[in-house]
Every structure is written in C-alpha cells, then in structure tokens.
Design a protein around this motif. Structure first.
Motif, short mmCIF file in Angstrom:
data_model
loop_
_atom_site.label_atom_id
_atom_site.label_comp_id
_atom_site.label_asym_id
_atom_site.label_seq_id
_atom_site.Cartn_x
_atom_site.Cartn_y
_atom_site.Cartn_z
N THR A 130 6.61 0.76 -8.80
CA THR A 130 5.65 -0.15 -9.42
C THR A 130 6.10 -1.60 -9.27
OG1 THR A 130 5.09 1.57 -11.02
CG2 THR A 130 4.44 -0.67 -11.56
N ALA A 131 7.38 -1.85 -9.44
CA ALA A 131 7.90 -3.21 -9.25
C ALA A 131 7.69 -3.65 -7.80
CB ALA A 131 9.37 -3.26 -9.63
N SER A 132 7.95 -2.76 -6.86
CA SER A 132 7.73 -3.08 -5.44
C SER A 132 6.27 -3.34 -5.16
CB SER A 132 8.23 -1.94 -4.56
OG SER A 132 9.59 -1.74 -4.71
N LEU A 133 5.41 -2.54 -5.75
CA LEU A 133 3.97 -2.72 -5.56
C LEU A 133 3.53 -4.11 -6.02
CD1 LEU A 133 1.12 -1.64 -4.94
CD2 LEU A 133 1.11 -0.70 -7.26
N PHE A 134 3.94 -4.51 -7.20
CA PHE A 134 3.52 -5.81 -7.72
C PHE A 134 4.14 -6.97 -6.95
CE2 PHE A 134 2.57 -3.49 -11.80
CZ PHE A 134 1.20 -3.61 -11.66
N LEU A 135 5.42 -6.87 -6.64
CA LEU A 135 6.09 -7.97 -5.94
C LEU A 135 5.56 -8.15 -4.51
CD1 LEU A 135 9.75 -7.50 -7.16
CD2 LEU A 135 8.16 -9.32 -7.77
N PHE A 136 5.53 -7.07 -3.74
CA PHE A 136 5.04 -7.17 -2.37
C PHE A 136 3.55 -7.46 -2.33
CE2 PHE A 136 8.89 -4.61 -1.33
CZ PHE A 136 9.47 -5.52 -0.47
N GLY A 137 2.80 -6.90 -3.26
CA GLY A 137 1.37 -7.16 -3.30
C GLY A 137 1.06 -8.61 -3.62
N TRP A 138 1.74 -9.17 -4.61
CA TRP A 138 1.52 -10.57 -4.97
C TRP A 138 1.93 -11.49 -3.83
CZ3 TRP A 138 -1.05 -13.41 -8.27
CH2 TRP A 138 -0.73 -14.73 -8.41
N TYR A 139 3.07 -11.21 -3.23
CA TYR A 139 3.55 -12.06 -2.14
C TYR A 139 2.60 -12.01 -0.95
CZ TYR A 139 6.52 -14.14 1.37
OH TYR A 139 7.00 -14.95 2.35
N ILE A 189 0.84 -1.21 0.00
CA ILE A 189 0.00 0.00 0.00
C ILE A 189 0.87 1.25 0.00
CG2 ILE A 189 -1.66 1.32 1.38
CD1 ILE A 189 -2.84 -1.43 2.22
N LEU A 190 1.94 1.24 0.78
CA LEU A 190 2.86 2.38 0.77
C LEU A 190 3.54 2.54 -0.58
CD1 LEU A 190 4.49 2.04 4.30
CD2 LEU A 190 2.82 3.74 3.53
N SER A 191 3.80 1.44 -1.25
CA SER A 191 4.38 1.51 -2.60
C SER A 191 3.39 2.13 -3.59
CB SER A 191 4.78 0.12 -3.09
OG SER A 191 5.79 -0.40 -2.29
N ALA A 192 2.10 1.88 -3.40
CA ALA A 192 1.10 2.50 -4.27
C ALA A 192 1.09 4.01 -4.08
CB ALA A 192 -0.29 1.92 -3.97
N PHE A 193 1.23 4.46 -2.83
CA PHE A 193 1.33 5.90 -2.59
C PHE A 193 2.59 6.48 -3.23
CE2 PHE A 193 -1.41 5.13 1.28
CZ PHE A 193 -2.53 5.75 0.75
N ALA A 194 3.68 5.71 -3.20
CA ALA A 194 4.93 6.16 -3.81
C ALA A 194 4.79 6.29 -5.33
CB ALA A 194 6.05 5.20 -3.46
N VAL A 195 4.06 5.37 -5.95
CA VAL A 195 3.85 5.45 -7.40
C VAL A 195 3.10 6.74 -7.74
CG1 VAL A 195 2.60 4.43 -9.35
CG2 VAL A 195 3.90 2.97 -7.81
N ILE A 196 2.07 7.04 -7.00
CA ILE A 196 1.28 8.25 -7.26
C ILE A 196 2.12 9.50 -7.05
CG2 ILE A 196 -0.69 9.60 -6.47
CD1 ILE A 196 -2.03 6.86 -5.81
N ARG A 197 2.88 9.52 -5.94
CA ARG A 197 3.70 10.70 -5.63
C ARG A 197 4.76 10.92 -6.71
NH1 ARG A 197 6.70 9.43 -0.83
NH2 ARG A 197 8.23 8.64 -2.29
N GLU A 198 5.40 9.84 -7.14
CA GLU A 198 6.47 9.99 -8.13
C GLU A 198 5.92 10.29 -9.53
OE1 GLU A 198 9.51 10.41 -7.31
OE2 GLU A 198 9.07 9.94 -5.22
N LEU A 199 4.71 9.86 -9.82
CA LEU A 199 4.10 10.26 -11.10
C LEU A 199 3.84 11.76 -11.13
CD1 LEU A 199 1.58 7.40 -11.90
CD2 LEU A 199 3.51 8.14 -13.30
N LYS A 200 3.47 12.33 -9.98
CA LYS A 200 3.24 13.78 -9.92
C LYS A 200 4.53 14.56 -10.16
CE LYS A 200 -0.71 13.68 -6.81
NZ LYS A 200 -1.20 14.02 -5.45
N THR A 201 5.66 14.02 -9.67
CA THR A 201 6.94 14.72 -9.86
C THR A 201 7.64 14.32 -11.15
OG1 THR A 201 8.14 13.05 -8.59
CG2 THR A 201 7.28 14.94 -7.36
N ARG A 202 7.05 13.39 -11.88
CA ARG A 202 7.57 12.90 -13.16
C ARG A 202 8.97 12.29 -13.04
NH1 ARG A 202 5.22 16.82 -17.84
NH2 ARG A 202 3.11 16.85 -17.03
#
Length: 60
Positions: free
Chosen positions: A39-48, A17-30
């Motif tokens: 995104t890789a962390s989100l998928f890996l930790f989420g799947w696990y 969930i924290l990785s999802a917030f990081a994806v959104i934050r970093e998309l805003k800063t480009r």
C-alpha cells in the motif's frame, strides 16, 4: 516536454499498478505486513507518476 521524464513517469505508473495487484493478492493471503508495504508503494509510486506526467503535460 522532455520525453525521458514522461517515459519515466509512465514506468512508475506501471509499478504502481503492479503494487495494486500486490495489495489485493496479499489481502487474500492475510499477510498484513506485506499489505502495508504494498500500500505504501502504491501511494508513493502512484503519486510520483501522476505528478510527473501532470508536470510534463500541463506546465510550461
């Protein structure tokens, strides 16, 4: 059901969930390099975490 593995799965879900917030934050800063890692962390930790919780709840 082993409680330790279930708790570890929930902790990994919090990390996802924290990785999802990081994806959104970093998309805003480009910052696309950070978006790729978040995104890789989100998928890996989420799947696990989902598979760990699933195996603890629904398999014998």
């Amino acid at each position: 059901m082993q409680v330790g593995e279930f708790v570890f799965g929930v902790m990994m879900l919090v990390v996802a969930i924290l990785s999802a917030f990081a994806v959104i934050r970093e998309l805003k800063t480009r910052n696309f390099f950070a978006v790729a890692f978040a995104t890789a962390s989100l998928f890996l930790f989420g799947w696990y975490s989902v598979m760990t919780i699933y195996s603890q709840l629904f398999t014998s």
